[in-house]
Design a protein around this motif. Structure first.
Motif, PDB file in Angstrom:
ATOM      1  N   LEU A  18       1.967  -5.679   6.356  1.00 32.63           N
ATOM      2  CA  LEU A  18       1.892  -4.242   6.605  1.00 32.63           C
ATOM      3  C   LEU A  18       0.926  -3.930   7.747  1.00 32.63           C
ATOM      4  O   LEU A  18       1.229  -3.120   8.623  1.00 32.63           O
ATOM      5  N   PHE A  30       8.036   7.781   6.423  1.00 31.54           N
ATOM      6  CA  PHE A  30       7.281   6.665   5.861  1.00 31.54           C
ATOM      7  C   PHE A  30       6.151   7.175   4.969  1.00 31.54           C
ATOM      8  O   PHE A  30       5.946   6.676   3.864  1.00 31.54           O
ATOM      9  N   ARG A  31       5.435   8.171   5.448  1.00 31.61           N
ATOM     10  CA  ARG A  31       4.338   8.763   4.672  1.00 31.61           C
ATOM     11  C   ARG A  31       4.853   9.272   3.326  1.00 31.61           C
ATOM     12  O   ARG A  31       4.311   8.933   2.275  1.00 31.61           O
ATOM     13  N   SER A  34       6.125   6.429   1.056  1.00 37.15           N
ATOM     14  CA  SER A  34       5.019   5.610   0.560  1.00 37.15           C
ATOM     15  C   SER A  34       4.298   6.281  -0.604  1.00 37.15           C
ATOM     16  O   SER A  34       3.975   5.632  -1.611  1.00 37.15           O
ATOM     17  N   CYS A  38       4.037   4.960  -4.421  1.00 40.78           N
ATOM     18  CA  CYS A  38       2.761   4.782  -5.132  1.00 40.78           C
ATOM     19  C   CYS A  38       2.790   5.496  -6.476  1.00 40.78           C
ATOM     20  O   CYS A  38       2.357   4.948  -7.496  1.00 40.78           O
ATOM     21  N   LEU A  66      -2.147   3.011   5.639  1.00 41.34           N
ATOM     22  CA  LEU A  66      -2.020   4.432   5.316  1.00 41.34           C
ATOM     23  C   LEU A  66      -3.089   5.277   6.003  1.00 41.34           C
ATOM     24  O   LEU A  66      -3.028   6.506   5.969  1.00 41.34           O
ATOM     25  N   GLU A 109      10.416   0.491   8.185  1.00 44.42           N
ATOM     26  CA  GLU A 109       9.715   1.416   7.300  1.00 44.42           C
ATOM     27  C   GLU A 109      10.162   1.215   5.851  1.00 44.42           C
ATOM     28  O   GLU A 109       9.338   1.252   4.942  1.00 44.42           O
ATOM     29  N   VAL A 113       7.688   0.290   2.753  1.00 47.29           N
ATOM     30  CA  VAL A 113       7.551   1.095   1.531  1.00 47.29           C
ATOM     31  C   VAL A 113       7.620   0.184   0.300  1.00 47.29           C
ATOM     32  O   VAL A 113       6.821   0.313  -0.632  1.00 47.29           O
ATOM     33  N   ILE A 116       4.420  -1.757   0.047  1.00 48.76           N
ATOM     34  CA  ILE A 116       3.333  -0.936  -0.499  1.00 48.76           C
ATOM     35  C   ILE A 116       3.455  -0.858  -2.019  1.00 48.76           C
ATOM     36  O   ILE A 116       2.465  -0.956  -2.735  1.00 48.76           O
TER      37      ILE A 116
END
Length: 151
Positions: A18, A30-31, A34, A38, A66, A109, A113, A116
């Motif tokens: 990552l 992506f934000r 992610s 989580c 991040l 991406e 993800v 993550i």
């Protein structure tokens, strides 16, 4: 090699991969994906106790990849997704999976993800069956083969 050591090694490898892609992982999709991932991993067993919520929030703020995004914004997005899941897990999961699927258009991406999710899931030294199952489902939502991630 003990299972726990393999989990730690896998999570460490994923984090290294990552960080190598950090400059490519700056999109809103992506934000959002992610933070949804989580929350999904945190709530995988159907409950989230305050210490687990705090631990995942700390992992998010400490994750080098991040840090491309404002910490307050990430925390807000994480909490919103977590609230959806804790209010009604099955209904919330549909919404969260839609957020995750936003990253599908860009394979790098999408893979990040999933990575993550594995990093968050393995952070406590246990990547349990519930966590693996939701990350596997996310792979399908992203159009990725779960076996690529040993799921």
């Amino acid at each position: 090699m003990a299972l726990w050591d393999r989990i730690k090694e896998s999570a460490s490898t994923m984090q290294t991969q990552l960080v190598a892609k950090k400059n490519d992982l700056k999109s809103g999709a992506f934000r959002d994906a992610s933070m949804a991932m989580c929350a999904l991993v945190a709530a995988a067993d159907g409950t989230v106790d305050p210490s687990e919520r705090q631990r995942v929030a700390q992992l998010i703020s400490a994750n080098e990849v991040l840090q491309n995004f404002p910490a307050d914004d990430l925390r807000r997005r994480f909490e919103e997704n977590l609230d959806r899941l804790t209010t009604d897990f099955d209904f919330g999961k549909v919404s969260v999976m839609q957020e995750i699927a936003k990253a599908k258009k860009k394979p790098a991406e999408a893979r990040a993800v999933v990575q993550i999710g594995i990093v968050i899931g393995g952070a406590d030294g246990r990547f349990d069956k519930d966590e693996q199952a939701v990350v596997r489902e996310a792979c399908y939502a992203l159009g990725l083969p779960p076996h690529e991630f040993d799921l």
